[in-house]
Motif scaffolding. Structure first.
Motif, PDB file in Angstrom:
ATOM      1  N   LEU A   1      25.827  42.472  41.426  1.00 15.21           N
ATOM      2  CA  LEU A   1      25.600  43.069  40.108  1.00 15.21           C
ATOM      3  C   LEU A   1      26.283  42.253  39.009  1.00 15.21           C
ATOM      4  N   VAL A   2      27.503  41.823  39.246  1.00 15.94           N
ATOM      5  CA  VAL A   2      28.230  41.018  38.263  1.00 15.94           C
ATOM      6  C   VAL A   2      27.546  39.661  38.093  1.00 15.94           C
TER       7      VAL A   2
ATOM      8  N   ALA B   1      24.388  39.001  38.530  1.00 15.57           N
ATOM      9  CA  ALA B   1      23.140  39.242  37.788  1.00 15.57           C
ATOM     10  C   ALA B   1      23.432  39.445  36.298  1.00 15.57           C
ATOM     11  N   GLU B   2      24.481  40.221  35.985  1.00 20.79           N
ATOM     12  CA  GLU B   2      24.838  40.435  34.578  1.00 20.79           C
ATOM     13  C   GLU B   2      25.271  39.149  33.899  1.00 20.79           C
ATOM     14  N   ALA B   3      25.783  38.210  34.675  1.00 18.87           N
ATOM     15  CA  ALA B   3      26.196  36.915  34.131  1.00 18.87           C
ATOM     16  C   ALA B   3      25.018  35.948  34.013  1.00 18.87           C
TER      17      ALA B   3
END
Length: 157
Positions: free
Chosen positions: A105-106, A108-110
């Motif tokens: 998730l992190v 992907a957010e980056a």
């Protein structure tokens, strides 16, 4: 995510971080891994994960982020000693698959393409970045828990 990048440890080791086996010093946290993990071998010292203060940039200072995380989770964890706990009651220690999902998730957010890069990619990224910034290979091997420079050269160069 920060601990995964700074420590260059596999998820199995990160999931094994336990506050009962943590020492806090003025500028670092040191975890001793007492469980058998991939790096465990007879006659070899126990795996240690050192998380040092990085005062040059508070945004990526694992020491201060971990200090804050421990303060925030202190009342939630009850008798749970595993470092990473769930967000939902009863706030038990999380599994490796939960850590992997959080890391993805992190990523992907980056803006990282998570169809190509997985949670384990943080290990390769961190050691490759260390090598690119001219960190001594011996320091990289020690941090990542490797005993052989050949392994590093074969998979991470």
């Amino acid at each position: 995510m920060l601990i995964a990048l700074v420590s260059a440890q596999p998820l199995q080791t990160i999931q094994s971080l336990d506050i009962q086996h943590m020492e806090k010093y003025a500028n670092s946290y040191v975890f001793t891994i007492t469980e058998n993990v991939k790096q465990s071998k007879p006659g070899r010292k126990q795996v240690r994960v050192d998380l040092d203060n990085f005062a040059q940039d508070e945004r990526i200072n694992v020491f201060s982020v971990l200090s804050q995380y421990l303060r925030v989770t202190a009342d939630l964890r009850g008798s749970t000693t595993q470092l990473f706990i769930g967000c939902i009651k009863p706030h038990n220690g999380v599994t490796r698959s939960t850590l992997a999902r959080w890391l993805k998730l992190v990523l992907a957010e980056a803006g990282v393409d998570v169809t190509m890069f997985k949670a384990h990619s943080t290990r390769a990224a961190s050691v490759s970045a260390a090598k690119s910034s001219s960190q001594p290979v011996d320091d990289i091997l020690l941090t990542a828990g490797w005993s052989s420079e050949e392994t590093f050269a074969k998979y991470y160069n």
